[in-house]
Enzyme design. Structure first.
Site, short mmCIF file in Angstrom:
data_model
loop_
_atom_site.label_atom_id
_atom_site.label_comp_id
_atom_site.label_asym_id
_atom_site.label_seq_id
_atom_site.Cartn_x
_atom_site.Cartn_y
_atom_site.Cartn_z
CD GLU A 279 23.94 54.07 31.18
OE1 GLU A 279 23.22 54.37 32.16
OE2 GLU A 279 25.15 54.37 31.10
CD GLU A 333 28.89 48.07 37.14
OE1 GLU A 333 30.00 48.62 36.96
OE2 GLU A 333 27.86 48.38 36.51
CE LYS A 336 27.67 52.68 38.65
NZ LYS A 336 26.67 52.83 37.57
CD GLU A 342 23.67 55.05 40.34
OE1 GLU A 342 24.53 54.63 39.54
OE2 GLU A 342 22.61 55.60 39.97
#
Length: 393
Positions: A279, A333, A336, A342
């Site tokens: 990542e 997203e 999250k 985030e």
């Protein structure tokens, strides 16, 4: 009869032109949709902690149109794996932390592999299984103790099916496992983590699997924006930092982080385990106290990273080994937890619109369009072409 001849010639020319245009359109459609064959050597994390993401079949088309060759999941979503059948895209699939301890049981691991791996090979190119994610970041001692036995159990399940050389088994780590990372040559694991990492490295070496690390230079900049040069974390021109022990110069933080992990691995007796970046990314938006979380900086970071990948660059310590990177993430997203950043690491919004332009052109098909619909369209087109051919014969 003489007056009818020009009309027949015109019809013949018109039919031939229509046939040519239709053929070109069909070929162009196929190339635009299934362009993944000569994909970029970049991976993308496909997280799904959201309630507004497109269906896996549409995502499959998007990824192929981007010419991305590798996708990493955090689970083994059967809908996703089915949507990528025969696309040539490589997959890393995952066993969540909540299921790691159960995998210590050989029968459970065997059942998991039989359900989530065996049915999809070779049509879906599953090349790696991550058992857990950032396990040593938390305080769950039982989870830490069970990680390596679970990895061995999953590896044994693959071996029983003759898949151990085809599918790797590993786990992804947070950079928090490092007790020291500067200078890179002084890289060392935290004292409380090293006892777990030593046997884990022995396993990775035997299984010929990579050591995965999640690296985010953004975190270092966010924590100390006045002390960490922005150019250094964004791959922009700068004087760099020279390691006083090795004399190697680092012009970006990501490479320094990776080489510090290599140094830590070597300090535990291994030079035969590759370090790969599972990542890395940069948020396009954050809370007021999250310095640097902007669309501009995210675009610069990812854009410059992609250029380094295309150049097949290695780190200063391993210049002959091109960096292997999975960018985080494909989509923003919205569910999250945590700070706003985030929820804003995506390259794309859920509607397929790029968050910023870094040259990764992608096509997200309309909601009602699917491979089945496309096949029907192609069928009608082929029937039309055949009809014209009969008229011309």
């Amino acid at each position: 009869m003489a007056a009818a001849m020009p009309s027949n010639r015109s019809s013949l020319l018109l039919s031939r032109r229509f046939l040519l245009v239709l053929t070109i359109l069909l070929v162009a459609t196929d190339e635009a949709v299934a362009a993944g064959g000569g994909g970029l050597s970049i991976g993308i994390n496909y997280g799904q902690i959201a309630d507004n993401l497109p269906s896996p079949s549409r995502v499959s088309r998007l990824v192929q149109s981007m010419q991305v060759s590798k996708v990493k999941l955090y689970d083994a979503d059967q809908n996703v794996l089915s949507a990528f059948l025969d696309t040539g895209v490589e997959f890393v699939i995952g066993i969540g932390n909540e299921n790691v301890s159960a995998m210590v049981d050989q029968a459970t691991a065997q059942a998991w592999v039989q359900r989530h791996v065996r049915p999809y090979l070779p049509s879906t190119r599953i090349t790696c299984i991550t058992v857990g994610n950032e396990v040593f970041k938390g305080n769950d001692t039982a989870l830490k103790d069970n990680l390596l036995p679970a990895m061995k159990s999953v590896y044994g399940a693959l071996a029983a099916l003759g898949l151990q050389g085809q599918v790797n088994v590993t786990t992804a780590h947070s950079l928090d496992i490092m007790g020291s990372s500067y200078p890179p040559s002084a890289g060392a694991f935290r004292p409380d983590v090293a006892p777990y990492i030593t046997p884990l490295l022995d396993f990775l070496s035997t299984a010929r699997s990579p050591f995965l690390i999640n690296c985010y230079p953004y975190f270092a900049y966010k924590d100390d924006p006045s002390g960490v040069p922005l150019e250094y974390v964004l791959f922009q021109p700068n004087a760099g930092v020279t390691d006083p022990t090795t004399g190697l110069n680092y012009d970006n933080m990501l490479y320094a982080q990776v080489d510090s992990v290599y140094a830590a691995v070597q300090a535990l007796g291994h030079t035969d385990v590759d370090v790969k970046i599972s990542e890395t990314g940069w948020p396009s938006r954050g809370d007021p106290d999250e310095a640097g979380a902007t669309t501009q900086y995210a675009g610069i970071y990812i854009g410059n990273l992609l250029r380094r990948i295309q150049m097949k660059q290695g780190t200063p310590l391993r210049p002959a080994v091109p960096i292997d990177v999975y960018v985080f993430a494909l989509f923003n997203e919205n569910l999250k937890p945590g700070p706003a950043s985030e929820r804003n690491y995506g390259l794309f919004y859920p509607d397929g619109t790029p968050v910023y332009n870094v040259g990764l052109r992608g096509y997200l098909p309309p909601m009602d369009e699917s491979d089945g619909t496309r096949s029907v369209v192609h069928l009608f087109a082929l029937i039309a072409m055949a009809s014209i051919a009969l008229l011309l014969s």
